[in-house]
Write an enzyme that holds these catalytic residues in place. Structure first.
Site, PDB file in Angstrom:
ATOM      1  N   LYS A   1       0.826  -1.207   0.000  1.00 44.74           N
ATOM      2  CA  LYS A   1       0.000   0.000   0.000  1.00 44.74           C
ATOM      3  C   LYS A   1       0.866   1.266   0.000  1.00 44.74           C
ATOM      4  O   LYS A   1       0.669   2.156  -0.821  1.00 44.74           O
ATOM      5  CB  LYS A   1      -0.922   0.035   1.241  1.00 44.74           C
ATOM      6  CG  LYS A   1      -1.860  -1.157   1.360  1.00 44.74           C
ATOM      7  CD  LYS A   1      -2.768  -1.047   2.569  1.00 44.74           C
ATOM      8  CE  LYS A   1      -2.052  -1.074   3.907  1.00 44.74           C
ATOM      9  NZ  LYS A   1      -1.393  -2.345   4.243  1.00 44.74           N
TER      10      LYS A   1
ATOM     11  N   ARG B   1      -9.967   0.399   8.366  1.00 51.39           N
ATOM     12  CA  ARG B   1      -9.462  -0.937   8.679  1.00 51.39           C
ATOM     13  C   ARG B   1     -10.473  -1.751   9.459  1.00 51.39           C
ATOM     14  O   ARG B   1     -10.177  -2.877   9.842  1.00 51.39           O
ATOM     15  CB  ARG B   1      -8.245  -0.782   9.585  1.00 51.39           C
ATOM     16  CG  ARG B   1      -6.939  -0.925   8.909  1.00 51.39           C
ATOM     17  CD  ARG B   1      -5.940  -0.510   9.973  1.00 51.39           C
ATOM     18  NE  ARG B   1      -4.801  -1.330   9.925  1.00 51.39           N
ATOM     19  CZ  ARG B   1      -3.695  -0.984   9.263  1.00 51.39           C
ATOM     20  NH1 ARG B   1      -3.626   0.130   8.603  1.00 51.39           N
ATOM     21  NH2 ARG B   1      -2.670  -1.772   9.280  1.00 51.39           N
TER      22      ARG B   1
ATOM     23  N   ARG C   1      11.688  -5.412   5.138  1.00 52.03           N
ATOM     24  CA  ARG C   1      11.478  -3.993   4.787  1.00 52.03           C
ATOM     25  C   ARG C   1      12.422  -3.069   5.553  1.00 52.03           C
ATOM     26  O   ARG C   1      12.695  -3.261   6.732  1.00 52.03           O
ATOM     27  CB  ARG C   1      10.039  -3.590   5.112  1.00 52.03           C
ATOM     28  CG  ARG C   1       9.840  -2.066   5.024  1.00 52.03           C
ATOM     29  CD  ARG C   1       8.422  -1.641   5.082  1.00 52.03           C
ATOM     30  NE  ARG C   1       7.707  -2.240   6.170  1.00 52.03           N
ATOM     31  CZ  ARG C   1       6.382  -2.294   6.233  1.00 52.03           C
ATOM     32  NH1 ARG C   1       5.659  -1.782   5.269  1.00 52.03           N
ATOM     33  NH2 ARG C   1       5.798  -2.853   7.250  1.00 52.03           N
TER      34      ARG C   1
ATOM     35  N   ARG D   1      11.180  -0.702  10.956  1.00 52.57           N
ATOM     36  CA  ARG D   1      10.066  -0.325  11.813  1.00 52.57           C
ATOM     37  C   ARG D   1      10.003  -1.233  13.034  1.00 52.57           C
ATOM     38  O   ARG D   1      10.238  -2.430  12.924  1.00 52.57           O
ATOM     39  CB  ARG D   1       8.746  -0.433  11.030  1.00 52.57           C
ATOM     40  CG  ARG D   1       8.268   0.899  10.496  1.00 52.57           C
ATOM     41  CD  ARG D   1       7.149   0.778   9.517  1.00 52.57           C
ATOM     42  NE  ARG D   1       5.992   0.012   9.995  1.00 52.57           N
ATOM     43  CZ  ARG D   1       4.890  -0.180   9.277  1.00 52.57           C
ATOM     44  NH1 ARG D   1       4.810   0.344   8.059  1.00 52.57           N
ATOM     45  NH2 ARG D   1       3.887  -0.879   9.753  1.00 52.57           N
TER      46      ARG D   1
ATOM     47  N   ARG E   1      -0.462  -8.796  13.500  1.00 47.38           N
ATOM     48  CA  ARG E   1      -1.028  -7.868  12.502  1.00 47.38           C
ATOM     49  C   ARG E   1      -1.790  -8.626  11.415  1.00 47.38           C
ATOM     50  O   ARG E   1      -2.841  -8.181  10.952  1.00 47.38           O
ATOM     51  CB  ARG E   1       0.092  -7.026  11.874  1.00 47.38           C
ATOM     52  CG  ARG E   1       0.576  -5.913  12.802  1.00 47.38           C
ATOM     53  CD  ARG E   1       1.952  -5.403  12.439  1.00 47.38           C
ATOM     54  NE  ARG E   1       2.035  -4.821  11.114  1.00 47.38           N
ATOM     55  CZ  ARG E   1       3.181  -4.596  10.469  1.00 47.38           C
ATOM     56  NH1 ARG E   1       4.322  -4.911  11.052  1.00 47.38           N
ATOM     57  NH2 ARG E   1       3.170  -4.061   9.283  1.00 47.38           N
TER      58      ARG E   1
HETATM   59  P1  AP5 Z   1       4.836  -1.548   1.838  1.00 49.09           P
HETATM   60  O1  AP5 Z   1       4.479  -0.750   0.655  1.00 49.09           O
HETATM   61  O2  AP5 Z   1       5.610  -0.864   2.906  1.00 49.09           O
HETATM   62  O3  AP5 Z   1       3.540  -2.302   2.420  1.00 49.09           O
HETATM   63  P2  AP5 Z   1       2.252  -1.771   3.159  1.00 49.09           P
HETATM   64  O4  AP5 Z   1       1.065  -2.403   2.518  1.00 49.09           O
HETATM   65  O5  AP5 Z   1       2.270  -0.282   3.276  1.00 49.09           O
HETATM   66  O6  AP5 Z   1       2.466  -2.495   4.548  1.00 49.09           O
HETATM   67  P3  AP5 Z   1       2.425  -1.936   6.031  1.00 49.09           P
HETATM   68  O7  AP5 Z   1       3.210  -2.911   6.856  1.00 49.09           O
HETATM   69  O8  AP5 Z   1       2.815  -0.508   6.093  1.00 49.09           O
HETATM   70  O9  AP5 Z   1       0.931  -2.111   6.347  1.00 49.09           O
HETATM   71  P4  AP5 Z   1       0.286  -2.108   7.684  1.00 49.09           P
HETATM   72  O10 AP5 Z   1      -1.121  -2.003   7.262  1.00 49.09           O
HETATM   73  O11 AP5 Z   1       0.629  -3.243   8.559  1.00 49.09           O
HETATM   74  O12 AP5 Z   1       0.955  -0.849   8.448  1.00 49.09           O
HETATM   75  P5  AP5 Z   1       0.447   0.631   8.752  1.00 49.09           P
HETATM   76  O13 AP5 Z   1       1.600   1.512   8.802  1.00 49.09           O
HETATM   77  O14 AP5 Z   1      -0.694   0.969   7.884  1.00 49.09           O
HETATM   78  O15 AP5 Z   1       5.662  -2.822   1.337  1.00 49.09           O
HETATM   79  C1  AP5 Z   1       6.137  -3.822   2.239  1.00 49.09           C
HETATM   80  C2  AP5 Z   1       7.500  -4.359   1.771  1.00 49.09           C
HETATM   81  O16 AP5 Z   1       7.327  -5.059   0.528  1.00 49.09           O
HETATM   82  C3  AP5 Z   1       8.571  -3.293   1.512  1.00 49.09           C
HETATM   83  O17 AP5 Z   1       9.815  -3.815   1.871  1.00 49.09           O
HETATM   84  C4  AP5 Z   1       8.486  -3.063  -0.005  1.00 49.09           C
HETATM   85  O18 AP5 Z   1       9.721  -2.628  -0.530  1.00 49.09           O
HETATM   86  C5  AP5 Z   1       8.112  -4.466  -0.505  1.00 49.09           C
HETATM   87  N1  AP5 Z   1       7.268  -4.432  -1.710  1.00 49.09           N
HETATM   88  C6  AP5 Z   1       6.242  -3.583  -1.975  1.00 49.09           C
HETATM   89  N2  AP5 Z   1       5.682  -3.877  -3.175  1.00 49.09           N
HETATM   90  C7  AP5 Z   1       6.374  -4.947  -3.652  1.00 49.09           C
HETATM   91  C8  AP5 Z   1       6.267  -5.724  -4.854  1.00 49.09           C
HETATM   92  N3  AP5 Z   1       5.322  -5.456  -5.788  1.00 49.09           N
HETATM   93  N4  AP5 Z   1       7.133  -6.760  -5.013  1.00 49.09           N
HETATM   94  C9  AP5 Z   1       8.068  -7.039  -4.082  1.00 49.09           C
HETATM   95  N5  AP5 Z   1       8.223  -6.334  -2.946  1.00 49.09           N
HETATM   96  C10 AP5 Z   1       7.390  -5.312  -2.723  1.00 49.09           C
HETATM   97  O19 AP5 Z   1      -0.130   0.447  10.234  1.00 49.09           O
HETATM   98  C11 AP5 Z   1       0.728   0.165  11.318  1.00 49.09           C
HETATM   99  C12 AP5 Z   1      -0.063   0.042  12.602  1.00 49.09           C
HETATM  100  O20 AP5 Z   1      -0.733   1.283  12.896  1.00 49.09           O
HETATM  101  C13 AP5 Z   1      -1.207  -0.999  12.585  1.00 49.09           C
HETATM  102  O21 AP5 Z   1      -0.746  -2.288  12.918  1.00 49.09           O
HETATM  103  C14 AP5 Z   1      -2.161  -0.417  13.629  1.00 49.09           C
HETATM  104  O22 AP5 Z   1      -1.737  -0.736  14.919  1.00 49.09           O
HETATM  105  C15 AP5 Z   1      -2.029   1.085  13.433  1.00 49.09           C
HETATM  106  N6  AP5 Z   1      -3.037   1.610  12.486  1.00 49.09           N
HETATM  107  C16 AP5 Z   1      -2.819   2.149  11.244  1.00 49.09           C
HETATM  108  N7  AP5 Z   1      -3.972   2.490  10.644  1.00 49.09           N
HETATM  109  C17 AP5 Z   1      -4.970   2.168  11.537  1.00 49.09           C
HETATM  110  C18 AP5 Z   1      -6.371   2.234  11.489  1.00 49.09           C
HETATM  111  N8  AP5 Z   1      -7.017   2.718  10.407  1.00 49.09           N
HETATM  112  N9  AP5 Z   1      -7.076   1.809  12.582  1.00 49.09           N
HETATM  113  C19 AP5 Z   1      -6.456   1.331  13.649  1.00 49.09           C
HETATM  114  N10 AP5 Z   1      -5.120   1.215  13.759  1.00 49.09           N
HETATM  115  C20 AP5 Z   1      -4.372   1.611  12.709  1.00 49.09           C
HETATM  116 MG    MG Z   2       2.454   1.080   4.859  1.00 49.38          MG
END
Ligand code: AP5
Ligand code: MG
Ligand code: ZN
Length: 206
Positions: free
Chosen positions: A13, A88, A122, A153, A164
């Protein structure tokens, strides 16, 4: 254009959002990034958020919804926005429907078995937020975009990731059906290289 990027942790994402925001000239709003910057600044929101994020659990809806509501009222969202990581839960989606009209929901679909490797490998830029993967860094430890140091992270460890992924299955995956029923869901195969996934999203968004 009001767009949501839906997908499991590690689906790509954030990686796609940075590119899409540039192409469509709309702000990239990541609730995860907002929480991480609050944690860094040790704000009251950051202190609450950290206790949930460290365990791989969701930050309570009432905290998260209020943050997004206020963010979407800002001037730069008047021509659209790209939400990454929100909504989410079904309650977050229902709340969003009361203060904004969602036009497209892109579900970035990646097989569960590939997510763990993506997340644990990552590295992110501490300054501009760009994501990298150790497999493609060839030992480099600084950001190709801005030169700052790459970091891992705190929630990218195997124990937190397991929680997660479980939380995603239980609380977030039901949104696929929620948005399919509203007729705004676009599903994209997220299991190709970054460029290929980007092109499929752009094709679907038109
Ligand atoms: P990346 O693009 O970083 O993936 P992502 O989908 O953004 O994954 P996240 O881990 O950031 O998602 P998340 O939902 O767990 O975390 P968030 O910060 O939102 O890519 C991942 C890796 O793959 C990288 O190394 C990249 O280089 C590689 N990659 C990407 N595309 C690729 C491809 N096509 N091929 C190969 N490799 C590839 O949330 C974190 C925490 O915050 C949550 O756990 C929760 O506690 C809280 N939080 C956030 N939003 C909310 C909400 N709405 N409600 C409640 N709590 C929330
Ligand atoms: Mg992300
Ligand atoms: Zn950078």
């Amino acid at each position: 254009m009001n767009v949501i990027l839906l997908g499991a942790p590690g689906a790509g994402k954030g990686t796609q959002a940075v590119r899409l925001a540039e192409k469509y000239n709309i702000p990239h709003i990541s609730t995860g990034d907002i929480f991480r910057s609050n944690i860094k600044g040790q704000t009251p929101i950051g202190i609450v958020a950290k206790s949930y994020i460290d365990k791989g659990q969701l930050v309570p809806d009432e905290v998260t919804i209020q943050i997004v509501k206020e963010r979407l009222e800002k001037e730069d969202c008047k021509n659209g926005y790209l939400l990454d990581g929100f909504p989410r839960t079904v309650s977050q989606a229902e709340a969003l429907d009361t203060f904004s009209k969602v036009e497209a929901v892109v579900n970035v679909d990646v097989p569960l078995g590939k997510l763990l490797k993506r997340i644990t490998g990552r590295r992110v830029c501490g300054k501009c937020g760009e994501s990298y993967h150790v497999d493609y860094l060839n030992g480099k430890t600084d950001c190709a975009k801005c030169g700052a140091e790459l970091i891992q992270r705190a929630d990218d460890n195997e124990v937190t990731v397991a929680s997660r992924l479980e939380v995603y299955e239980k609380q977030t995956a039901p949104l696929i059906e929620y948005y399919a029923q509203k007729g705004v869901l676009l599903t994209v195969d997220g299991d190709g290289d970054i460029e290929k996934v980007f092109n499929s999203i752009c094709e679907k968004l038109g």
